[in-house]
Motif scaffolding. Structure first.
Motif, short mmCIF file in Angstrom:
data_model
loop_
_atom_site.label_atom_id
_atom_site.label_comp_id
_atom_site.label_asym_id
_atom_site.label_seq_id
_atom_site.Cartn_x
_atom_site.Cartn_y
_atom_site.Cartn_z
N UNK A 1 4.22 -2.18 -14.08
CA UNK A 1 3.70 -2.30 -12.72
C UNK A 1 2.19 -2.03 -12.74
N UNK A 2 1.44 -3.05 -12.36
CA UNK A 2 -0.01 -2.93 -12.24
C UNK A 2 -0.34 -2.17 -10.96
N UNK A 3 -1.39 -1.37 -11.00
CA UNK A 3 -1.79 -0.69 -9.77
C UNK A 3 -3.30 -0.66 -9.65
N UNK A 4 -3.75 -0.74 -8.41
CA UNK A 4 -5.15 -0.59 -8.06
C UNK A 4 -5.24 0.68 -7.24
N UNK A 5 -6.03 1.63 -7.69
CA UNK A 5 -6.07 2.97 -7.10
C UNK A 5 -7.38 3.19 -6.35
N UNK A 6 -7.26 3.78 -5.17
CA UNK A 6 -8.41 4.17 -4.37
C UNK A 6 -8.23 5.65 -4.02
N UNK A 7 -9.25 6.43 -4.29
CA UNK A 7 -9.20 7.84 -3.93
C UNK A 7 -9.92 8.05 -2.61
N UNK A 8 -9.17 8.52 -1.62
CA UNK A 8 -9.76 8.94 -0.37
C UNK A 8 -10.07 10.42 -0.48
N UNK A 9 -10.68 10.99 0.54
CA UNK A 9 -11.00 12.43 0.50
C UNK A 9 -9.73 13.27 0.37
N UNK A 10 -8.69 12.90 1.10
CA UNK A 10 -7.46 13.69 1.13
C UNK A 10 -6.37 13.21 0.18
N UNK A 11 -6.27 11.90 0.00
CA UNK A 11 -5.13 11.35 -0.73
C UNK A 11 -5.56 10.21 -1.65
N UNK A 12 -4.69 9.95 -2.62
CA UNK A 12 -4.84 8.77 -3.46
C UNK A 12 -3.99 7.66 -2.87
N UNK A 13 -4.48 6.45 -2.98
CA UNK A 13 -3.80 5.29 -2.42
C UNK A 13 -3.65 4.27 -3.53
N UNK B 1 0.86 -1.20 0.00
CA UNK B 1 0.00 0.00 0.00
C UNK B 1 0.88 1.23 0.00
N UNK B 2 0.70 2.08 -1.01
CA UNK B 2 1.43 3.35 -1.13
C UNK B 2 0.41 4.48 -1.10
N UNK B 3 0.61 5.44 -0.22
CA UNK B 3 -0.23 6.64 -0.19
C UNK B 3 0.53 7.79 -0.85
N UNK B 4 -0.20 8.60 -1.58
CA UNK B 4 0.38 9.81 -2.16
C UNK B 4 0.01 10.95 -1.22
N UNK B 5 1.00 11.55 -0.59
CA UNK B 5 0.72 12.45 0.54
C UNK B 5 0.14 13.81 0.15
N UNK B 6 0.21 14.21 -1.11
CA UNK B 6 -0.37 15.50 -1.48
C UNK B 6 -1.90 15.40 -1.38
N UNK B 7 -2.52 16.48 -0.91
CA UNK B 7 -3.99 16.51 -0.80
C UNK B 7 -4.55 16.86 -2.18
N UNK B 8 -4.97 15.84 -2.89
CA UNK B 8 -5.49 16.04 -4.24
C UNK B 8 -7.00 16.28 -4.20
N UNK B 9 -7.43 17.20 -5.05
CA UNK B 9 -8.86 17.47 -5.17
C UNK B 9 -9.53 16.26 -5.82
N UNK B 10 -10.72 15.97 -5.40
CA UNK B 10 -11.44 14.84 -5.98
C UNK B 10 -11.77 15.05 -7.45
N UNK B 11 -11.81 16.30 -7.89
CA UNK B 11 -12.11 16.60 -9.29
C UNK B 11 -10.85 16.96 -10.10
N UNK B 12 -9.68 16.67 -9.56
CA UNK B 12 -8.44 16.93 -10.30
C UNK B 12 -8.42 16.06 -11.56
#
Length: 135
Positions: free
Chosen positions: A102-114, A75-86
């Motif tokens: 590299x295959x990735x499965x992405x989950x968008x949280x309110x603050x970060x992408x994972x 699990x890798x989190x991207x620490x920048x607070x990305x807007x949900x509509x970016x």
């Protein structure tokens, strides 16, 4: 009600300030018909689909619960607070990872992408993400 901060929407700023954080542990995706017997604190995330509920959790927790899985990931989190509509952020990092196989499965949280990548790809994925941000 107070409005919450929406995060950064500019792709150049997102890429410049993204900082991948690798979490400890092995994570798995599993599916269950019902979550009634799953303690709420165990899953990292839960998503209800027509066929069942997908759960992501630590591998040892899935094994303790007797849940089947096929994909062991990091699990890798991207620490920048990305807007949900970016626009373009997910495409940028998923394309960079795909170019390295590299295959990735992405989950968008309110603050970060994972991002969930195969366990064996975690170090390569971190390297790709850091290169993408200009580090």
């Amino acid at each position: 009600m107070a409005r919450q901060h929406e995060g950064i929407g500019d792709l150049k700023q997102l890429l410049k300030h993204m900082e991948p954080i690798l979490h400890e542990g092995d994570f798995v995706f599993t599916t269950v018909a019902s979550t009634d017997n799953i303690p709420r604190a165990i899953p990292l995330l839960e998503f209800k689909e027509q066929e069942g509920t997908t759960l992501v959790m630590l591998r040892h927790k899935a094994e303790e619960l007797g849940l089947a899985y096929t994909f062991v990931s990091a699990w890798i989190s991207i620490s920048v607070h990305s807007a949900l509509n970016a626009v373009g952020f997910t495409a940028a990092f998923s394309t960079a990872l795909a170019k390295k196989g590299i295959s990735c499965n992405v989950v968008a949280g309110y603050y970060h992408d994972h991002i969930f990548v195969a366990k064996n790809d975690k170090n390569s994925a971190i390297k790709v993400l850091r290169e993408l941000s200009g580090d």
